[in-house]
Design an enzyme around this catalytic site. Structure first.
Site, PDB file in Angstrom:
ATOM      1  N   HIS A  61       0.812  -1.214   0.000  1.00 33.29           N
ATOM      2  CA  HIS A  61       0.000   0.000   0.000  1.00 33.29           C
ATOM      3  C   HIS A  61       0.848   1.266   0.000  1.00 33.29           C
ATOM      4  O   HIS A  61       1.936   1.299   0.563  1.00 33.29           O
ATOM      5  CB  HIS A  61      -0.906   0.026   1.239  1.00 33.29           C
ATOM      6  CG  HIS A  61      -1.800  -1.162   1.336  1.00 33.29           C
ATOM      7  ND1 HIS A  61      -2.186  -1.688   2.534  1.00 33.29           N
ATOM      8  CD2 HIS A  61      -2.385  -1.928   0.385  1.00 33.29           C
ATOM      9  CE1 HIS A  61      -2.984  -2.731   2.317  1.00 33.29           C
ATOM     10  NE2 HIS A  61      -3.113  -2.896   1.027  1.00 33.29           N
ATOM     11  N   LYS A  70       5.681   5.470   7.988  1.00 35.06           N
ATOM     12  CA  LYS A  70       5.161   4.494   8.948  1.00 35.06           C
ATOM     13  C   LYS A  70       6.290   3.932   9.799  1.00 35.06           C
ATOM     14  O   LYS A  70       7.324   3.518   9.275  1.00 35.06           O
ATOM     15  CB  LYS A  70       4.465   3.347   8.221  1.00 35.06           C
ATOM     16  CG  LYS A  70       3.258   3.779   7.414  1.00 35.06           C
ATOM     17  CD  LYS A  70       2.660   2.627   6.628  1.00 35.06           C
ATOM     18  CE  LYS A  70       1.472   3.102   5.805  1.00 35.06           C
ATOM     19  NZ  LYS A  70       0.931   2.016   4.967  1.00 35.06           N
ATOM     20  N   TYR A 130       1.378   0.166  13.901  1.00 31.60           N
ATOM     21  CA  TYR A 130       2.196   1.167  13.226  1.00 31.60           C
ATOM     22  C   TYR A 130       1.655   2.568  13.449  1.00 31.60           C
ATOM     23  O   TYR A 130       0.464   2.794  13.549  1.00 31.60           O
ATOM     24  CB  TYR A 130       2.355   0.868  11.737  1.00 31.60           C
ATOM     25  CG  TYR A 130       1.092   0.665  10.942  1.00 31.60           C
ATOM     26  CD1 TYR A 130       0.649   1.625  10.046  1.00 31.60           C
ATOM     27  CD2 TYR A 130       0.354  -0.507  11.056  1.00 31.60           C
ATOM     28  CE1 TYR A 130      -0.484   1.439   9.285  1.00 31.60           C
ATOM     29  CE2 TYR A 130      -0.788  -0.709  10.304  1.00 31.60           C
ATOM     30  CZ  TYR A 130      -1.204   0.271   9.421  1.00 31.60           C
ATOM     31  OH  TYR A 130      -2.348   0.073   8.679  1.00 31.60           O
ATOM     32  N   ASP A 168      -5.986  -5.721  -2.911  1.00 31.17           N
ATOM     33  CA  ASP A 168      -4.588  -6.105  -3.107  1.00 31.17           C
ATOM     34  C   ASP A 168      -4.420  -7.075  -4.277  1.00 31.17           C
ATOM     35  O   ASP A 168      -3.392  -7.054  -4.960  1.00 31.17           O
ATOM     36  CB  ASP A 168      -4.015  -6.684  -1.825  1.00 31.17           C
ATOM     37  CG  ASP A 168      -3.911  -5.638  -0.725  1.00 31.17           C
ATOM     38  OD1 ASP A 168      -3.948  -4.431  -1.042  1.00 31.17           O
ATOM     39  OD2 ASP A 168      -3.817  -6.020   0.451  1.00 31.17           O
TER      40      ASP A 168
END
Length: 181
Positions: A61, A70, A130, A168
């Site tokens: 992503h 992140k 995260y 995905d």
């Protein structure tokens, strides 16, 4: 905090100091001053937590525009974590770096803006957490095809059929991705 540089500029592996005894352990996963002193002056705006069964593959992503940096880690289980450089003009454009994150090794991975990011859970009940430098922006979220031969990620999938979301599965190959400027 120990910082390990990777082969791709900006991607960093972080090993926190862990204080343990017979009762368990303590570690500091985020401290603005410590990170700033290490050259990572970051402003996080969102924390996320996902749980995945073994074989769940999430990613790769990225948001463009409105990219996110992140700081990722696993607090239960194990995951193979991957970042792909999507920065135009970068000498490592289209290259990837991967590492195992686990509750046991307590490592963290800093994935700056300009990268696609994803992971595959290597154990049932893998909890992945995260911190993000930007807010989730579904209108600008994209997926790089997880198995694009042009990128060539070596996923540790021996005997595992990856489970992917429809989003995905429909990821685009690197040749169709709009790079970050």
């Amino acid at each position: 905090m120990k910082i390990i540089e990777t082969s791709i500029e900006g991607l960093l592996i972080l090993e926190p100091r862990v204080f343990g005894d017979e009762r368990g352990f303590f570690l500091e996963s985020w401290n603005r001053k410590v990170f700033a002193d290490l050259g990572l002056d970051l402003d996080f705006v969102q924390d996320n937590h996902s749980r995945s069964a073994r074989g769940v593959l999430r990613g790769l992503h990225f948001q463009n525009p409105n990219p996110q940096g992140k700081l990722v880690r696993v607090i239960n289980g194990r995951a193979w974590d991957v970042a792909v450089d999507l920065r135009s003009g970068s000498p490592t454009f289209g290259k990837w770096e991967g590492l195992e994150l686990s509750a046991e090794n307590k490592r963290m991975f800093w994935v700056p803006p300009g990268f696609a990011h994803g992971f595959v859970a290597l154990e049932d009940g893998t909890d992945f957490v995260y911190k993000c430098t930007g807010y989730y922006d579904p209108a600008h979220e994209h997926s790089l095809l997880w198995n694009d031969l042009a990128v060539g990620i070596e996923w540790p999938l021996e005997g595992i059929e990856p489970q992917l979301s429809a989003k995905d599965q429909a990821g685009k190959p690197l040749s169709e991705i709009e790079a970050f400027s």
